[in-house]
Design a protein around this motif. Structure first.
Motif, short mmCIF file in Angstrom:
data_model
loop_
_atom_site.label_atom_id
_atom_site.label_comp_id
_atom_site.label_asym_id
_atom_site.label_seq_id
_atom_site.Cartn_x
_atom_site.Cartn_y
_atom_site.Cartn_z
N GLY A 258 31.26 24.75 -23.52
CA GLY A 258 31.41 24.31 -25.16
C GLY A 258 32.02 22.99 -25.31
N ALA A 259 31.50 22.37 -24.44
CA ALA A 259 31.88 20.38 -23.92
C ALA A 259 31.99 20.02 -25.08
N ALA A 260 30.42 20.17 -26.49
CA ALA A 260 30.88 19.55 -26.70
C ALA A 260 31.02 20.17 -28.28
N ASN A 261 31.79 20.58 -28.10
CA ASN A 261 33.18 21.00 -29.40
C ASN A 261 34.33 20.28 -28.85
N ALA A 262 34.33 19.41 -30.07
CA ALA A 262 36.27 18.48 -29.78
C ALA A 262 36.95 19.44 -28.98
N ASP A 263 37.60 20.91 -30.38
CA ASP A 263 38.27 21.13 -30.14
C ASP A 263 38.43 21.77 -28.39
N ILE A 264 37.72 22.60 -28.39
CA ILE A 264 37.30 23.00 -26.63
C ILE A 264 37.25 22.40 -25.80
N ARG A 265 36.68 21.36 -25.71
CA ARG A 265 37.41 19.73 -24.84
C ARG A 265 38.93 19.36 -24.66
N ALA A 266 39.02 19.37 -25.64
CA ALA A 266 40.45 18.55 -25.47
C ALA A 266 41.96 19.62 -25.17
N GLY A 267 40.92 20.58 -25.63
CA GLY A 267 41.94 21.71 -25.23
C GLY A 267 42.01 21.88 -23.82
N VAL A 268 41.14 22.35 -23.21
CA VAL A 268 40.60 22.22 -21.67
C VAL A 268 40.96 20.71 -20.57
N LEU A 269 41.51 20.54 -21.75
CA LEU A 269 41.77 18.61 -20.69
C LEU A 269 43.39 18.88 -20.68
#
Lengths: 354, 184
Positions: A258-269
């Motif tokens: 789900g990299a192109a989902n901003a919440d998913i990406r920000a949360g993973v970082l």
């Protein structure tokens, strides 16, 4: 001779072993006897060990996988009082580039599209390259394919491949992006199972570990192999590495879906920033400013180091590389996967317009 | 001898041994198919999943086809797709850019070239669906129509994909060179 004759020269490969056929039949017999969880929910901590070497039939569930991990990693078990409480999260350094980037990702989030598309390309040395398409919709569905055509077919048939495990991954990532990072970290580590008892009482943690040991012994017996001796629950640094392995593996799985989902990406970082032993560096790749996130063998099960390269401006994954650990008796093979991610509309995916 | 379709029908009525019989007939072919695509170790890892997935989806089997092997290839391919997507890349992976750019075909090819490596390079440039049809026909000895059945596409489409794949292979510099020199 023509091209088909040449092709046939590639057809000879080592067949699976007779034991493997037996194990596969056992898996089938088990499924027929007692329908278990859907196959798709079988989740194991990745990169921590060689799944084939574990020689557990496919009926194994997540708890089993974890138990195998502990049965195969070896090493000394530190003495001292057991602790079941969650170790304190290494607080993200305020200046951590990953936390800073996560904030920027959140701030720059757009409402364009309703799904994340990630296109990954793997290229094994002895096999043709393989490109895979993963769509994660904002509603939580997952569709996949190895071409835009098969991806469209998956989506149009509503062949939703999301499992409860995937839902937990994504919920943990969202929690990290928008809520309590400590809570999110526990949720991400335990997305597949919680055999180490993270966040549980000592008694509950003991039971979780004992249950996992019993389950793996049962599964070995089912396939006619002697069960490995039960191991004590890991402690100290071994336990920390074990949990950080799960955190890395589960968090990056969420990212690659789900990299192109901003919440998913920000949360993973933000979640990855809590792993103390990661190193963040800067580089440039294909003209893009990029960050490298490196983890060593301690976090990757002893056989490999992993470097994840992400775009320094938007956090999207670009490249994942696996390097064999030089001191491992069973080093992983080197590997490389490239990623391209974008926001899309599911309707366009169905129509094959991506 | 009962057909695969008949055995699957019996398994749907509770005769689990009938389904095991179907698997027994085709396990070597499917095992080798998996090994060709993901290597022996991973094939061994995935094989059980394939049987379980086939068993769980046997109600969807079109029993107008007596022979189940193409259907089993399709089930196996679906498992491979999930495997490829979900697994970390643990196999060696050369740089994609290098594969596409460093080939200077004509002067370099002689009788000592590694046929397999060159052919794999050419295969890597095919479209996935072309490669799949080609592999099913060349390696699994399926007819084009059966390959179409595996991939859930019309036979005519499979035929076109095979034509495209063969043409692309023939025209690939590596393959063209191999077809003109004796290989050992």
């Amino acid at each position: 001779m023509d091209e088909m004759d040449l092709m046939k020269k590639l057809s000879d490969v080592p067949s699976p072993s007779p034991e493997a056929y037996n194990r596969a039949r056992t898996a089938l017999q088990t499924a027929m006897a007692e329908p278990a969880e859907p196959v798709g929910t079988v989740v194991r901590p990745k990169r921590w060990f060689s799944w084939p070497r574990a020689t557990v039939a496919a009926v194994g569930v997540a708890a089993v996988a974890a138990a195998v991990v502990m049965a195969t990693t070896g090493g000394s078990v530190p003495t001292g009082p057991a602790t079941q409480a969650a170790p304190p999260v290494a607080p993200p350094v305020v200046e951590s580039p990953l936390v800073k980037l996560a904030s920027e990702v959140k701030a720059a989030a757009t409402v364009q599209g309703d799904s994340s598309l990630v296109i990954g390309t793997k290229m094994p040395a002895d096999l043709p390259s393989y490109t895979f398409y993963s769509v994660y919709t904002d509603k939580g569905q997952i569709f996949g394919g190895d071409s835009t055509k098969t991806l469209a077919a998956s989506a149009s048939k509503n062949d939703d491949q999301a499992t409860p495990y995937h839902a937990k991954l994504m919920a943990a990532a969202r929690e990290a992006a928008n809520g309590d990072l400590e809570k999110a970290r526990i949720a991400m580590i335990t997305a597949a199972h919680n055999v180490t008892g993270l966040g549980l009482s000592p008694a509950e943690a003991d039971k979780a570990w004992a249950d996992a040991q019993a389950k793996i012994a049962e599964d070995f017996r089912k396939i006619g192999k002697p069960a490995p001796p039960a191991r004590p629950r890991p402690e100290g640094k071994e336990l920390e590495n074990f949990r950080n392995n799960h955190l890395w593996s589960n968090a990056t799985s969420a990212l690659f879906l789900g990299a192109a989902n901003a919440d998913i990406r920000a949360g993973v970082l933000k979640l990855i920033s809590t792993i103390p032993d990661t190193k963040v560096g800067t580089t440039e790749i294909d003209g893009q400013r990029a960050l490298t996130i490196s983890t060593g063998p301690d976090i990757q099960g002893g056989d490999a180091s992993v470097v994840l390269t992400i775009n320094a401006d938007n956090g999207l994954p670009i490249l994942q590389e696996i390097f064999p650990a030089p001191n491992s008796p069973t080093p992983s093979k080197p590997a490389k996967v490239t990623y391209k991610s974008s926001r899309v509309n599911l309707a366009d995916v169905v129509a094959g317009k991506i | 001898m009962s057909s695969d379709a008949e055995l699957i029908g019996r398994s749907l009525r509770g005769d689990t041994d009938a389904f095991v019989e179907v698997i027994s007939r085709h396990e070597t072919a499917i095992g080798n198919y998996l090994a060709r695509r993901v290597g022996r170790q991973a094939a061994e890892d995935v094989l059980g999943d394939v049987w379980v997935a086939a068993y769980e989806s046997r109600a969807t089997y079109d029993r107008s086809y007596p022979e189940a092997r193409p259907w089993l290839y399709g089930v196996a391919l679906n498992r491979l797709r999930r495997y490829w997507r979900s697994e970390p890349a643990e196999e060696p992976a050369p740089d994609l850019a290098g594969v596409a750019s460093d080939w200077d075909p004509w002067p370099a090819v002689d009788a000592r070239v590694d046929t397999q490596a060159l052919l794999r390079r050419a295969l890597a440039r095919l479209k996935p669906e072309e490669r799949e049809v080609l592999g099913l026909v060349a390696w699994e000895d399926l007819t084009v129509a059966e390959a179409g059945r595996v991939l859930d596409i019309p036979a005519g489409t499979a035929r076109r994909l095979l034509h495209q794949a063969r043409k692309a292979l023939r025209e690939a510099p590596e393959v063209a060179a191999l077809l003109q020199v004796p290989t050992t």
